[in-house]
Design an enzyme around this catalytic site. Structure first.
Site, PDB file in Angstrom:
ATOM      1  N   HIS A  92      16.035  -8.901  44.756  1.00 17.03           N
ATOM      2  CA  HIS A  92      16.848 -10.111  44.905  1.00 17.03           C
ATOM      3  C   HIS A  92      16.022 -11.331  44.541  1.00 17.03           C
ATOM      4  CE1 HIS A  92      14.844  -9.165  48.722  1.00 17.03           C
ATOM      5  NE2 HIS A  92      14.742 -10.465  48.897  1.00 17.03           N
ATOM      6  N   ILE A 100      21.009 -15.215  55.611  1.00 16.41           N
ATOM      7  CA  ILE A 100      21.372 -15.227  57.034  1.00 16.41           C
ATOM      8  C   ILE A 100      20.417 -16.097  57.848  1.00 16.41           C
ATOM      9  CG2 ILE A 100      20.007 -13.236  57.849  1.00 16.41           C
ATOM     10  CD1 ILE A 100      22.618 -12.258  59.211  1.00 16.41           C
TER      11      ILE A 100
HETATM   12  P1  5GP Z   1      12.707 -10.853  51.309  1.00 14.22           P
HETATM   13  O1  5GP Z   1      11.860 -11.131  52.519  1.00 14.22           O
HETATM   14  O2  5GP Z   1      12.931  -9.367  51.132  1.00 14.22           O
HETATM   15  O3  5GP Z   1      12.248 -11.536  50.059  1.00 14.22           O
HETATM   16  O4  5GP Z   1      14.111 -11.521  51.607  1.00 14.22           O
HETATM   17  C1  5GP Z   1      15.103 -10.887  52.354  1.00 14.22           C
HETATM   18  C2  5GP Z   1      16.052 -11.959  52.806  1.00 14.22           C
HETATM   19  O5  5GP Z   1      17.237 -11.331  53.244  1.00 14.22           O
HETATM   20  C3  5GP Z   1      15.524 -12.791  53.981  1.00 14.22           C
HETATM   21  O6  5GP Z   1      15.466 -14.158  53.598  1.00 14.22           O
HETATM   22  C4  5GP Z   1      16.543 -12.526  55.087  1.00 14.22           C
HETATM   23  O7  5GP Z   1      16.810 -13.683  55.844  1.00 14.22           O
HETATM   24  C5  5GP Z   1      17.755 -12.053  54.330  1.00 14.22           C
HETATM   25  N1  5GP Z   1      18.603 -11.119  55.042  1.00 14.22           N
HETATM   26  C6  5GP Z   1      18.222 -10.005  55.717  1.00 14.22           C
HETATM   27  N2  5GP Z   1      19.281  -9.380  56.231  1.00 14.22           N
HETATM   28  C7  5GP Z   1      20.381 -10.093  55.848  1.00 14.22           C
HETATM   29  C8  5GP Z   1      21.782  -9.926  56.071  1.00 14.22           C
HETATM   30  O8  5GP Z   1      22.251  -9.002  56.734  1.00 14.22           O
HETATM   31  N3  5GP Z   1      22.607 -10.860  55.527  1.00 14.22           N
HETATM   32  C9  5GP Z   1      22.129 -11.909  54.781  1.00 14.22           C
HETATM   33  N4  5GP Z   1      23.018 -12.778  54.292  1.00 14.22           N
HETATM   34  N5  5GP Z   1      20.804 -12.095  54.556  1.00 14.22           N
HETATM   35  C10 5GP Z   1      19.947 -11.190  55.085  1.00 14.22           C
END
Ligand code: 5GP
Ligand code: ZN
Length: 116
Positions: free
Chosen positions: A100, A33
């Site tokens: 992820h 997103i």
């Molecule tokens: P992390 O910081 O946990 O490694 O990555 C989480 C990722 O999820 C971030 O890059 C953030 O932009 C993405 N993200 C968070 N909420 C959403 C959402 O509702 N939809 C999508 N497509 N991505 C999301």
């Protein structure tokens, strides 16, 4: 086991919309997103696993399917160079506590001195 309040579980159940790129039996790839590269996808297992550190030996088959999905996405799009990054734990930058892999392409992630 799905986690009711987990945002990625909600995306997998399609309770929250997302731009789906591709999926296989165990994982789904969606557009991030808030993209931080020209191509920035998230490869998400369909079952709720909090992080790599929480993954059981049995669940490691899911991790293999996540890499297979990354391979297939790259092949479909003709992407030759890409980075796969998994943040594991809040102290390592993980903000969504559902495992992820970030699929990144079109950006030199090493431009600011990071070297692996
Ligand atoms: P992390 O910081 O946990 O490694 O990555 C989480 C990722 O999820 C971030 O890059 C953030 O932009 C993405 N993200 C968070 N909420 C959403 C959402 O509702 N939809 C999508 N497509 N991505 C999301
Ligand atoms: Zn989840």
């Amino acid at each position: 086991m799905a986690a009711p309040s987990c945002i990625f579980c909600k995306i997998i159940r399609q309770e929250i919309p997302s731009a789906i790129i591709k999926e296989n039996q165990a994982a789904i790839a969606i557009k991030d997103i808030s993209p931080r590269a020209p191509v920035h996808y998230l490869i998400i297992p369909k079952i709720h696993i909090e992080s790599v550190a929480h993954m059981s030996d049995t669940e490691a088959t899911v991790a293999a399917q996540m890499l297979i999905l990354a391979r297939d996405i790259a092949a479909d799009a003709g992407i030759v160079g890409f980075n796969l990054i998994t943040n594991n734990g809040a102290s390592a930058g993980q903000s969504v506590m559902h495992m992820h892999v970030h699929f990144l392409a079109g950006k030199d992630i090493y431009e600011h001195g990071l070297s692996l």
